[in-house]
Write a protein that holds these residues in place. Structure first.
Motif, PDB file in Angstrom:
ATOM      1  N   LEU A   1       0.854  -1.177   0.000  1.00 15.23           N
ATOM      2  CA  LEU A   1       0.000   0.000   0.000  1.00 15.23           C
ATOM      3  C   LEU A   1       0.893   1.230   0.000  1.00 15.23           C
ATOM      4  O   LEU A   1       1.840   1.319   0.788  1.00 15.23           O
ATOM      5  CB  LEU A   1      -0.910   0.004   1.226  1.00 15.23           C
ATOM      6  CG  LEU A   1      -1.897   1.174   1.363  1.00 15.23           C
ATOM      7  CD1 LEU A   1      -2.874   1.224   0.191  1.00 15.23           C
ATOM      8  CD2 LEU A   1      -2.658   1.071   2.690  1.00 15.23           C
ATOM      9  N   VAL A   2       0.594   2.174  -0.889  1.00 18.74           N
ATOM     10  CA  VAL A   2       1.349   3.426  -0.994  1.00 18.74           C
ATOM     11  C   VAL A   2       0.376   4.578  -0.810  1.00 18.74           C
ATOM     12  O   VAL A   2      -0.709   4.589  -1.411  1.00 18.74           O
ATOM     13  CB  VAL A   2       2.060   3.532  -2.355  1.00 18.74           C
ATOM     14  CG1 VAL A   2       2.698   4.914  -2.534  1.00 18.74           C
ATOM     15  CG2 VAL A   2       3.115   2.435  -2.492  1.00 18.74           C
ATOM     16  N   ALA A   3       0.734   5.547   0.030  1.00 20.69           N
ATOM     17  CA  ALA A   3      -0.098   6.727   0.268  1.00 20.69           C
ATOM     18  C   ALA A   3       0.593   7.949  -0.323  1.00 20.69           C
ATOM     19  O   ALA A   3       1.731   8.260   0.035  1.00 20.69           O
ATOM     20  CB  ALA A   3      -0.331   6.923   1.756  1.00 20.69           C
ATOM     21  N   VAL A   4      -0.094   8.642  -1.229  1.00 16.89           N
ATOM     22  CA  VAL A   4       0.428   9.848  -1.863  1.00 16.89           C
ATOM     23  C   VAL A   4      -0.330  11.033  -1.276  1.00 16.89           C
ATOM     24  O   VAL A   4      -1.508  11.251  -1.579  1.00 16.89           O
ATOM     25  CB  VAL A   4       0.250   9.805  -3.395  1.00 16.89           C
ATOM     26  CG1 VAL A   4       0.900  11.028  -4.044  1.00 16.89           C
ATOM     27  CG2 VAL A   4       0.827   8.518  -3.964  1.00 16.89           C
ATOM     28  N   GLY A   5       0.329  11.796  -0.431  1.00 20.78           N
ATOM     29  CA  GLY A   5      -0.332  12.907   0.242  1.00 20.78           C
ATOM     30  C   GLY A   5       0.452  13.303   1.467  1.00 20.78           C
ATOM     31  O   GLY A   5       1.660  13.042   1.559  1.00 20.78           O
ATOM     32  N   GLY A   6      -0.229  13.908   2.418  1.00 21.41           N
ATOM     33  CA  GLY A   6       0.418  14.331   3.648  1.00 21.41           C
ATOM     34  C   GLY A   6       0.158  13.377   4.789  1.00 21.41           C
ATOM     35  O   GLY A   6      -0.238  12.221   4.594  1.00 21.41           O
ATOM     36  N   ASP A   7       0.339  13.880   6.009  1.00 20.43           N
ATOM     37  CA  ASP A   7       0.182  13.023   7.178  1.00 20.43           C
ATOM     38  C   ASP A   7      -1.243  12.504   7.335  1.00 20.43           C
ATOM     39  O   ASP A   7      -1.449  11.408   7.859  1.00 20.43           O
ATOM     40  CB  ASP A   7       0.607  13.780   8.438  1.00 20.43           C
ATOM     41  CG  ASP A   7       2.115  13.924   8.540  1.00 20.43           C
ATOM     42  OD1 ASP A   7       2.825  12.942   8.264  1.00 20.43           O
ATOM     43  OD2 ASP A   7       2.588  15.018   8.887  1.00 20.43           O
ATOM     44  N   GLY A   8      -2.234  13.269   6.884  1.00 23.27           N
ATOM     45  CA  GLY A   8      -3.608  12.791   6.973  1.00 23.27           C
ATOM     46  C   GLY A   8      -3.846  11.577   6.108  1.00 23.27           C
ATOM     47  O   GLY A   8      -4.507  10.617   6.529  1.00 23.27           O
ATOM     48  N   THR A   9      -3.315  11.589   4.890  1.00 23.53           N
ATOM     49  CA  THR A   9      -3.446  10.443   3.992  1.00 23.53           C
ATOM     50  C   THR A   9      -2.697   9.242   4.553  1.00 23.53           C
ATOM     51  O   THR A   9      -3.199   8.108   4.520  1.00 23.53           O
ATOM     52  CB  THR A   9      -2.908  10.802   2.589  1.00 23.53           C
ATOM     53  OG1 THR A   9      -3.507  12.027   2.155  1.00 23.53           O
ATOM     54  CG2 THR A   9      -3.220   9.705   1.579  1.00 23.53           C
ATOM     55  N   VAL A  10      -1.506   9.473   5.077  1.00 28.39           N
ATOM     56  CA  VAL A  10      -0.738   8.407   5.721  1.00 28.39           C
ATOM     57  C   VAL A  10      -1.525   7.825   6.890  1.00 28.39           C
ATOM     58  O   VAL A  10      -1.590   6.592   7.068  1.00 28.39           O
ATOM     59  CB  VAL A  10       0.631   8.942   6.190  1.00 28.39           C
ATOM     60  CG1 VAL A  10       1.315   7.953   7.129  1.00 28.39           C
ATOM     61  CG2 VAL A  10       1.524   9.235   4.991  1.00 28.39           C
TER      62      VAL A  10
END
Length: 308
Positions: free
Chosen positions: A72-81
């Motif tokens: 799983l990869v999250a592209v965004g900031g800490d909220g997306t993470v």
């Protein structure tokens, strides 16, 4: 004929990608095709998940992992993470954060490059090599059975109160709303009585700021828990005591360098399990609205396997 195990199926599954197009006020929106192309160099299918709300994002991640995603990869900031961590925490599914938000503290504090495409190269290389790096997460729980994970920092004092005020406001829009919320809460500033239990030892403190860090930073590089290490199996607790408005305004800029902990009104602790109780506080974890106090927070060693 060779037998194919469940792990073999998982390893051959797609790389699921959760992307927040509004992260960082949309400044990296045009990078997504290059991110997907870069991940594809790992030789696995890449699946872009569709979600419009945080709840949909978590649901999409859960569905992808349940269907056999290999990572799983999250592209965004800490909220997306933060949304992605709710799904991969405590599992063997590897995770990669691509820092593309306003605050990218978890990615930075766990060793990923600040440039999104450079982070993609690191993640793709780890996928090709089958390499992961375990780091700790913090697990929050309440007596009512609520349960959340976070990677960076839990705020349970002035910053959490400001966030709560800003989220209730309908005007103005954008960053000015947060600035106005700071001014309102500074005018109302008062120490609150907290009960802390650190590995079972009870402390009663009057404070305006409480932070519990798995990592050092929050808010886009503010080193609120500067000694925190996400590989030591411990949580760092920083308590800002009976600050008045003038002193808090003077000390707060020092948080970026982490030198605020030398102030005589600041105390630092370290523990495996932290219980925090106070009246009328909603916590913010990784910058996201989280659980009401009281909460119990536990450091979980190696709870997520990072692709780096």
């Amino acid at each position: 004929m060779l037998a194919v195990t469940a792990d073999d199926h998982r390893a051959a599954g797609p790389v699921a990608v959760l992307a927040n197009p509004t992260a960082g006020r949309g400044r990296h929106r045009g990078l997504l095709p290059r991110v997907l192309d870069g991940l594809a160099t790992a030789g696995r299918p890449v699946e872009l998940l569709t979600a419009h709300t945080p709840a949909e994002a978590e649901a999409a991640c859960r569905a992808a992992v349940a269907a056999g995603a290999s990572a799983l990869v999250a592209v965004g900031g800490d909220g997306t993470v933060h949304q992605a961590l709710q799904v991969v925490a405590g599992t063997a599914v590897p995770f990669g954060p691509v820092p593309a938000g306003t605050g990218n503290d978890f990615a930075a504090d766990t060793g990923f490059p600040a440039d999104p495409l450079a982070a993609v190269e690191v993640i793709a290389a780890a996928l090709r090599a089958g390499r992961t790096h375990p780091v700790d997460l913090a697990r929050m729980s309440t007596a009512g059975g609520a349960d959340r994970w976070y990677g960076a920092v839990l705020a349970a004092g002035f910053d959490a109160i400001v966030n709560e005020r800003a989220n209730r406001m309908r005007w103005p829009r954008g960053p000015r709303r947060y600035d106005l919320a700071i001014l309102v809460e500074l005018a109302r500033l008062r120490p609150r009585r907290y009960t802390l239990r650190l590995d079972g030892t009870e402390h009663h403190v009057d404070a305006v700021l409480i932070a519990v860090g798995n990592c050092a930073s929050y808010g886009g590089g503010m080193r609120i828990c500067p000694a925190a290490d996400p590989t030591d199996g411990l949580l760092d607790v920083v308590v800002g005591g009976r600050f008045d408005r003038r002193t808090l305004i003077r000390v707060k800029p020092r948080i970026y360098a982490g030198t605020h902990v030398a102030h005589p009104l600041v105390r630092s602790y370290r523990a495996r399990t932290v219980e925090v109780a106070a009246e009328g506080i909603t916590t913010y974890a990784d910058g996201e609205r989280s659980l009401d106090l009281p909460v119990r927070i536990t450091a979980v060693p190696g709870a997520v396997r990072l692709l780096r």
